[in-house]
Enzyme design. Structure first.
Site, PDB file in Angstrom:
ATOM      1  N   GLU A   9       0.695  -1.325  -0.104  1.00  0.00           N
ATOM      2  CA  GLU A   9      -0.127  -0.046   0.129  1.00  0.00           C
ATOM      3  C   GLU A   9       0.817   1.182   0.138  1.00  0.00           C
ATOM      4  O   GLU A   9       0.456   2.156  -0.845  1.00  0.00           O
ATOM      5  CB  GLU A   9      -0.971  -0.084   1.207  1.00  0.00           C
ATOM      6  CG  GLU A   9      -1.849  -1.115   1.386  1.00  0.00           C
ATOM      7  CD  GLU A   9      -2.942  -1.183   0.200  1.00  0.00           C
ATOM      8  OE1 GLU A   9      -3.084  -0.258  -0.484  1.00  0.00           O
ATOM      9  OE2 GLU A   9      -3.597  -2.171   0.190  1.00  0.00           O
ATOM     10  N   ASN A  20       1.335   4.043  -2.780  1.00  0.00           N
ATOM     11  CA  ASN A  20       1.118   5.382  -2.801  1.00  0.00           C
ATOM     12  C   ASN A  20       2.485   6.284  -3.417  1.00  0.00           C
ATOM     13  O   ASN A  20       2.313   7.341  -4.008  1.00  0.00           O
ATOM     14  CB  ASN A  20       0.901   5.932  -1.364  1.00  0.00           C
ATOM     15  CG  ASN A  20      -0.189   5.478  -0.975  1.00  0.00           C
ATOM     16  OD1 ASN A  20      -1.475   5.291  -1.690  1.00  0.00           O
ATOM     17  ND2 ASN A  20      -0.558   5.628   0.353  1.00  0.00           N
ATOM     18  N   ARG A  24     -10.106   3.317  -8.145  1.00  0.00           N
ATOM     19  CA  ARG A  24      -9.165   3.291  -6.925  1.00  0.00           C
ATOM     20  C   ARG A  24     -10.101   3.341  -5.797  1.00  0.00           C
ATOM     21  O   ARG A  24     -11.131   3.988  -5.559  1.00  0.00           O
ATOM     22  CB  ARG A  24      -8.276   4.653  -6.914  1.00  0.00           C
ATOM     23  CG  ARG A  24      -7.313   4.656  -8.129  1.00  0.00           C
ATOM     24  CD  ARG A  24      -5.808   4.610  -7.489  1.00  0.00           C
ATOM     25  NE  ARG A  24      -5.097   4.075  -8.753  1.00  0.00           N
ATOM     26  CZ  ARG A  24      -4.257   3.003  -8.814  1.00  0.00           C
ATOM     27  NH1 ARG A  24      -3.986   2.294  -7.576  1.00  0.00           N
ATOM     28  NH2 ARG A  24      -3.595   2.844  -9.855  1.00  0.00           N
TER      29      ARG A  24
END
Lengths: 154, 100
Positions: free
Chosen positions: A48, A52, A108
């Site tokens: 994750e 990002n 998303r």
């Protein structure tokens, strides 16, 4: 922080490196003898944070940028620092809200920080616009019966 | 990663295999959309038995397919790993795509 064991990985911010980065952190964490589920949690949280960096911090700048991943062990806690030098986050508390995304809302989930928070024991995010973002995560690895048995034998 | 499908009498089963992350999300989207466009079955089951990794990018892929189906097809998921099950629960994915 003083660690009994640590590693640092500096790597190009490319999506094809995502799998290698999360697998490297997971492999290092094996020193603490985590369960399969704990390894899954660590891999997912790392993925994750790395996603990002690539999708948001270094958006549209494929390749020239670097991500630094530091992993340290102290007692039975795994400490993971993920650092980028990209665009930064204007409003960290807004970005951390479930379902918030600055990306394509059709595709998303906006769950990245929520997932990191849920799968790890501690999450701290610091960010400066145009300087970058530092994600600090900690996970305590449960002692297993195997560890206790080994301790008793020794 | 790889995406393969199997037609059963009443449903299409889509097997997601390998690792579904940001790197191969576009590939997964395209493959799944092709399969769903060709399938006439009302029920589509995503079987994750052979999926070794998925993060929230994968949730985005699944939610995107749900939005695209616009209620014409009913979507379900099957065989998530323990970590994937946790992130599905916290994201509310099971509200739109029940586990079977």
């Amino acid at each position: 922080m003083k660690y009994s064991n640590e590693m640092t990985l500096t790597i190009s911010a490319l999506s094809q490196n995502e799998s290698f980065i999360r697998s490297s952190v997971a492999s290092f964490s094996v020193l603490l003898n985590p369960s399969i589920e704990e390894i899954g949690d660590i891999k997912t949280a790392v993925s994750e944070a790395i996603t990002n960096c690539i999708v948001h911090a270094y958006k549209g700048r494929n390749g020239a940028d670097r991500i630094t991943v530091k992993v340290g062990i102290t007692d039975r806690t795994l400490v993971i620092d993920i650092i980028d030098y990209g665009s930064g986050i204007d409003d960290v508390s807004l970005a951390m809200q479930p379902f918030f995304t600055s990306g394509n809302t059709e595709e998303r989930s906006g769950m990245g920080f929520t997932v990191m928070q849920a799968l790890m024991d501690e999450l701290k995010v610091t960010s400066k616009p145009n300087k970058g973002t530092h994600v600090l995560m900690k996970k305590h690895i449960q002692q297993t019966n195997n560890d206790i048995d080994e301790g008793a034998d020794a | 990663m790889e995406v393969i499908s199997k037609q059963e009498s009443d449903k299409t089963i889509i097997y997601l295999m390998g690792e579904l992350d940001n790197h191969n999300a576009d590939y997964a989207r395209t493959k799944i959309d092709d399969i769903m466009a060709q399938s006439l079955k009302r029920i589509v089951v995503f079987d994750l038995k052979l999926l070794s990794f998925m993060d929230s990018t994968g949730i985005g892929v699944l939610i995107g397919r749900y939005k695209k189906a616009k209620g014409k097809q009913q979507l379900f998921v099957k065989n998530p790993s323990r970590t994937v099950d946790k992130i599905f629960l916290m994201s509310g994915l099971y509200d739109i795509m029940p586990k079977v």
